[in-house]
Design a protein around this motif. Structure first.
Motif, PDB file in Angstrom:
ATOM      1  N   GLU A  61       1.474   9.439  -5.849  1.00  0.00           N
ATOM      2  CA  GLU A  61       1.761  10.833  -5.510  1.00  0.00           C
ATOM      3  C   GLU A  61       2.949  11.362  -6.310  1.00  0.00           C
ATOM      4  O   GLU A  61       2.945  12.500  -6.781  1.00  0.00           O
TER       5      GLU A  61
ATOM      6  N   SER B 114       0.861   4.167  -2.871  1.00  0.00           N
ATOM      7  CA  SER B 114       0.581   5.543  -2.496  1.00  0.00           C
ATOM      8  C   SER B 114       1.716   6.475  -2.913  1.00  0.00           C
ATOM      9  O   SER B 114       1.476   7.561  -3.465  1.00  0.00           O
TER      10      SER B 114
ATOM     11  N   ASP C 241       0.830  -1.202   0.000  1.00  0.00           N
ATOM     12  CA  ASP C 241       0.000   0.000   0.000  1.00  0.00           C
ATOM     13  C   ASP C 241       0.862   1.249   0.000  1.00  0.00           C
ATOM     14  O   ASP C 241       0.533   2.248  -0.660  1.00  0.00           O
TER      15      ASP C 241
END
Length: 326
Positions: free
Chosen positions: A211, A207, A203
């Motif tokens: 980003e 992420s 995860d």
């Protein structure tokens, strides 16, 4: 909580313990009129009056030589669109790597992603009747990677490049550049590390990458390519990594500005930025070659080029620092 450590690859001969004699081994040396010139970039040029040698035929030759082609991008269109002009009839940025040799190299040198893929520029200046291809020498790559320049697999890759160039441009010859490699004025590689949760790393990776990709355009960068090297490794039954991804990053004003004076700059563009995590480790590693390699290798002195290069370096450092400290 995430912890980030930025590591600098120190280039000082005193600190690394590399002597001047040792350093000379990592440069390709050519002699012209009794003057010895060390070069990081090799330019292969051929007459091309009939225009039969093109980026497409060069790509075909590299594929035949055993390389996987990540991208072969015509930059003249973007140059004309953004800057309303171009000084080239042909200008392509070409990224490629050998899956087999990359696998062999990563087992010894985890940072091989700095040049997997490698970069080249393919260019013809306006009105010219010849075509040129620029790429880094094996010695230059070894110097940045901090690995032996005589590594058998790395030397093999270098020979494969030369064989592909000769196949694509049978009458071509290597040029000798009119400048010398200069002393580095900054770090060779920008390195980062981030601790990952052993149970949440997937995860966290997703992420961070989402980003990161979202910050590129607002900062003027383009993701020119993406290579999941770990997919290749797994296909070859090598499973030492949880992930190994390489982004090809380009900033159009940089290559446009520098290429006007140094069209061979495509040997460094797009820039490869890797992210990897080894199995059984809780650390993600990120790195990219700094613009100080460009400045040193091409003896860049014009203010416009220096400004865009250093601005790009600062922006990418800020992106990664902000991203990993959150």
């Amino acid at each position: 909580m995430k912890h980030i450590v930025k590591g600098l690859l120190v280039t000082s001969l005193l600190i690394t313990g590399v002597t001047a004699k040792d350093e000379s081994k990592v440069k390709e040396v050519k002699t012209v009129s009794s003057v010895t010139v060390a070069q990081d970039i090799q330019i292969f040029t051929s007459a091309n009056e009939d225009g039969k040698i093109t980026p497409a035929t060069i790509e075909e030759a590299f594929t035949k030589a055993g390389f996987f082609i990540s991208a072969n991008r015509d930059m003249n269109g973007p140059f004309k669109k953004q800057f309303k002009e171009t000084t080239f009839d042909v200008y392509n940025l070409f990224t490629f790597y050998s899956k087999k040799e990359t696998l062999e190299l990563v087992k010894k040198y985890p940072n091989i992603g700095l040049f997997s893929p490698m970069s080249m520029s393919i260019y013809t200046k306006k009105g010219d009747k010849k075509i040129s291809v620029s790429s880094l020498t094996v010695e230059a790559m070894a110097n940045i990677l901090k690995i032996p320049a005589d590594d058998t697999t790395l030397v093999k890759v270098g020979n494969m490049v030369k064989e592909a160039l000769k196949l694509a441009m049978p009458q071509g010859k290597f040029e000798t550049l009119p400048y010398r490699v200069q002393k580095l004025t900054g770090e060779q590689v920008s390195n980062y590390k981030m601790e990952m949760d052993p149970d949440e790393w997937e995860d966290e990776k997703e992420s961070i990458q989402m980003e990161f990709e979202g910050t590129l355009a607002p900062n003027g960068f383009v993701m020119a390519g993406f290579n999941d090297l770990n997919h290749d490794f797994k296909e070859a039954k090598y499973e030492a990594y949880d992930f190994y991804d390489v982004y090809s990053i380009c900033k159009l004003p940089v290559i446009y500005t520098v290429a006007k004076v140094h069209p061979e700059a495509g040997a460094y563009a797009p820039c490869s930025l890797y992210m990897y995590k080894k199995k059984e480790e809780n650390m993600m590693h990120l790195a990219f070659p700094s613009v100080y390699n460009w400045i040193s290798s091409m003896d860049i002195q014009d203010k416009e080029s220096l400004t865009v290069l250093k601005e790009a370096q600062t922006r990418m450092e800020n992106i990664l620092t902000d991203l990993l400290e959150e």
